[in-house]
Design a protein around this motif. Sequence first.
Motif, mmCIF file in Angstrom:
data_model
loop_
_atom_site.group_PDB
_atom_site.id
_atom_site.type_symbol
_atom_site.label_atom_id
_atom_site.label_comp_id
_atom_site.label_asym_id
_atom_site.label_seq_id
_atom_site.Cartn_x
_atom_site.Cartn_y
_atom_site.Cartn_z
ATOM 1 N N ASP A 190 0.822 -1.205 0.000
ATOM 2 C CA ASP A 190 0.000 0.000 0.000
ATOM 3 C C ASP A 190 0.862 1.265 0.000
ATOM 4 O OD1 ASP A 190 -2.264 -1.535 -0.037
ATOM 5 O OD2 ASP A 190 -3.027 -0.885 1.903
ATOM 6 N N ALA A 191 1.953 1.240 0.772
ATOM 7 C CA ALA A 191 2.814 2.421 0.849
ATOM 8 C C ALA A 191 3.417 2.748 -0.510
ATOM 9 C CB ALA A 191 3.914 2.202 1.881
ATOM 10 N N GLN A 192 3.848 1.731 -1.248
ATOM 11 C CA GLN A 192 4.408 1.968 -2.575
ATOM 12 C C GLN A 192 3.333 2.443 -3.552
ATOM 13 O OE1 GLN A 192 7.740 2.159 -1.709
ATOM 14 N NE2 GLN A 192 8.058 1.331 -3.754
ATOM 15 N N ALA A 193 2.128 1.908 -3.419
ATOM 16 C CA ALA A 193 1.030 2.357 -4.281
ATOM 17 C C ALA A 193 0.708 3.830 -4.034
ATOM 18 C CB ALA A 193 -0.210 1.489 -4.050
ATOM 19 N N ALA A 231 -8.247 6.159 0.044
ATOM 20 C CA ALA A 231 -8.597 4.845 0.581
ATOM 21 C C ALA A 231 -7.350 4.077 1.015
ATOM 22 C CB ALA A 231 -9.372 4.044 -0.462
ATOM 23 N N GLN A 232 -6.278 4.183 0.223
ATOM 24 C CA GLN A 232 -5.049 3.474 0.559
ATOM 25 C C GLN A 232 -4.396 4.045 1.820
ATOM 26 O OE1 GLN A 232 -3.069 0.985 -2.210
ATOM 27 N NE2 GLN A 232 -5.145 0.556 -1.551
ATOM 28 N N VAL A 233 -4.451 5.360 1.974
ATOM 29 C CA VAL A 233 -3.887 5.987 3.175
ATOM 30 C C VAL A 233 -4.664 5.537 4.414
ATOM 31 C CG1 VAL A 233 -3.567 8.191 4.376
ATOM 32 C CG2 VAL A 233 -2.875 7.963 1.975
ATOM 33 N N ALA A 234 -5.990 5.507 4.320
ATOM 34 C CA ALA A 234 -6.804 5.047 5.447
ATOM 35 C C ALA A 234 -6.524 3.577 5.750
ATOM 36 C CB ALA A 234 -8.284 5.256 5.136
ATOM 37 N N GLU A 235 -6.347 2.794 4.707
ATOM 38 C CA GLU A 235 -6.046 1.377 4.876
ATOM 39 C C GLU A 235 -4.695 1.192 5.555
ATOM 40 O OE1 GLU A 235 -7.414 -1.196 1.512
ATOM 41 O OE2 GLU A 235 -5.252 -1.601 1.385
ATOM 42 N N LEU A 236 -3.718 1.990 5.149
ATOM 43 C CA LEU A 236 -2.397 1.925 5.768
ATOM 44 C C LEU A 236 -2.467 2.228 7.265
ATOM 45 C CD1 LEU A 236 0.094 3.583 3.244
ATOM 46 C CD2 LEU A 236 0.393 1.389 4.409
ATOM 47 N N THR A 237 -3.237 3.235 7.625
ATOM 48 C CA THR A 237 -3.382 3.591 9.037
ATOM 49 C C THR A 237 -3.942 2.405 9.825
ATOM 50 O OG1 THR A 237 -3.709 5.919 8.512
ATOM 51 C CG2 THR A 237 -4.496 5.164 10.659
ATOM 52 N N ALA A 238 -4.964 1.758 9.272
ATOM 53 C CA ALA A 238 -5.570 0.612 9.944
ATOM 54 C C ALA A 238 -4.590 -0.559 10.032
ATOM 55 C CB ALA A 238 -6.839 0.195 9.210
ATOM 56 N N LEU A 239 -3.855 -0.817 8.967
ATOM 57 C CA LEU A 239 -2.910 -1.935 8.958
ATOM 58 C C LEU A 239 -1.755 -1.700 9.919
ATOM 59 C CD1 LEU A 239 -2.850 -2.633 5.120
ATOM 60 C CD2 LEU A 239 -3.666 -4.218 6.885
ATOM 61 N N MET A 271 3.672 -5.480 -6.082
ATOM 62 C CA MET A 271 4.390 -4.382 -5.445
ATOM 63 C C MET A 271 4.835 -3.378 -6.504
ATOM 64 S SD MET A 271 5.678 -3.580 -2.285
ATOM 65 C CE MET A 271 6.204 -5.056 -1.405
ATOM 66 N N VAL A 272 4.548 -2.095 -6.288
ATOM 67 C CA VAL A 272 5.091 -1.038 -7.142
ATOM 68 C C VAL A 272 6.550 -0.861 -6.724
ATOM 69 C CG1 VAL A 272 4.941 1.382 -7.803
ATOM 70 C CG2 VAL A 272 2.839 0.087 -7.357
ATOM 71 N N THR A 273 7.475 -1.185 -7.617
ATOM 72 C CA THR A 273 8.887 -1.177 -7.266
ATOM 73 C C THR A 273 9.514 0.198 -7.504
ATOM 74 O OG1 THR A 273 9.614 -1.796 -9.490
ATOM 75 C CG2 THR A 273 9.024 -3.593 -7.982
ATOM 76 N N ALA A 274 10.756 0.335 -7.042
ATOM 77 C CA ALA A 274 11.498 1.573 -7.291
ATOM 78 C C ALA A 274 11.676 1.798 -8.787
ATOM 79 C CB ALA A 274 12.852 1.500 -6.589
ATOM 80 N N HIS A 303 -1.478 -4.224 -8.566
ATOM 81 C CA HIS A 303 -1.496 -4.027 -7.106
ATOM 82 C C HIS A 303 -2.832 -4.438 -6.514
ATOM 83 C CE1 HIS A 303 -1.427 -2.151 -3.181
ATOM 84 N NE2 HIS A 303 -2.416 -1.347 -3.538
ATOM 85 N N LEU A 304 -3.911 -3.970 -7.107
ATOM 86 C CA LEU A 304 -5.238 -4.270 -6.565
ATOM 87 C C LEU A 304 -5.547 -5.759 -6.667
ATOM 88 C CD1 LEU A 304 -7.192 -1.222 -8.056
ATOM 89 C CD2 LEU A 304 -6.442 -1.513 -5.684
ATOM 90 N N HIS A 305 -5.222 -6.359 -7.793
ATOM 91 C CA HIS A 305 -5.516 -7.781 -7.987
ATOM 92 C C HIS A 305 -4.724 -8.651 -7.024
ATOM 93 C CE1 HIS A 305 -6.390 -11.564 -9.964
ATOM 94 N NE2 HIS A 305 -5.086 -11.801 -10.019
ATOM 95 N N GLN A 306 -3.415 -8.415 -6.949
ATOM 96 C CA GLN A 306 -2.587 -9.270 -6.112
ATOM 97 C C GLN A 306 -2.885 -9.091 -4.626
ATOM 98 O OE1 GLN A 306 -1.222 -11.522 -7.646
ATOM 99 N NE2 GLN A 306 -0.093 -10.885 -9.462
ATOM 100 N N SER A 307 -3.126 -7.855 -4.207
ATOM 101 C CA SER A 307 -3.443 -7.644 -2.789
ATOM 102 C C SER A 307 -4.795 -8.257 -2.441
ATOM 103 C CB SER A 307 -3.393 -6.153 -2.432
ATOM 104 O OG SER A 307 -4.264 -5.392 -3.230
ATOM 105 N N LYS A 308 -5.700 -8.300 -3.403
ATOM 106 C CA LYS A 308 -6.973 -8.985 -3.176
ATOM 107 C C LYS A 308 -6.742 -10.484 -2.982
ATOM 108 C CE LYS A 308 -11.496 -9.877 -5.297
ATOM 109 N NZ LYS A 308 -12.348 -9.660 -6.501
ATOM 110 N N GLN A 309 -5.845 -11.063 -3.793
ATOM 111 C CA GLN A 309 -5.580 -12.500 -3.698
ATOM 112 C C GLN A 309 -4.983 -12.881 -2.347
ATOM 113 O OE1 GLN A 309 -7.551 -13.377 -6.263
ATOM 114 N NE2 GLN A 309 -6.123 -15.009 -6.747
ATOM 115 N N VAL A 310 -3.950 -12.147 -1.909
ATOM 116 C CA VAL A 310 -3.330 -12.519 -0.640
ATOM 117 C C VAL A 310 -4.260 -12.235 0.541
ATOM 118 C CG1 VAL A 310 -0.957 -12.309 -1.456
ATOM 119 C CG2 VAL A 310 -2.078 -10.319 -0.455
#
Length: 198
Positions: free
Chosen positions: A64-67, A93-101, A124-127, A152-159
């Motif tokens: 999420d942080a890289q996204a 939404a990603q920032v709120a999710e990061l806070t919760a995680l 993962m969004v890489t460097a 990012h959305l697809h893979q994070s949904k899978q895990v």
Amino acid sequence: MAPRRLTTTLLLLTLLTLLTGCAGEGGRKADPSPGPAQTGTTTPRSPSANPTDAAWVQLMIPMDAQAVLLLDLAARKTSGPRLRSWAARLRSAQVAELTALRGLRDRMGLPGTDVHEGHDMPGMVTAEDLGDARVAEGAAFDRLLVRLLHEHLHQSKQVSRSESSAGGSAEARDRARALVTARGEQLAELTALRERGH
């Protein structure tokens, strides 16, 4: 796609149960925005949390942080207003999710280090991706943005789906189920944008 990106669901589900081994690799940099528990004392891990919970949290936070870093670029580089508006909503939404995680990580007593720094994890969004995004312009940037966010959305949904069934912590499982639902909605919105040409 380049071979560095592993994309099979089987590998993802296996990976989730093995990722805690990465935590033993010392020297990783701290998560750039650690939660309040990273001030010298940590909350003991809940006895109901298992290695799958820890692996999921420690993977989702850097994903999420890289996204978010990519979405920061989208705020000023997207060429279409619809895509820009959607990317701004996704960033919130990603920032709120990061806070919760991060809060969940702290309650589990996990360290605020990025155990996946330098790893080209699926989704993962890489460097390198961020470097490509910084130089891309116009429609080329939009295409790159859409592709990387879809991964990012697809893979994070899978895990997260795997965590929701294999995790030991009720709180983590509930968070993962909520994330699976959110990802489904986000992917549907992104698909609609692609079909309309952004």
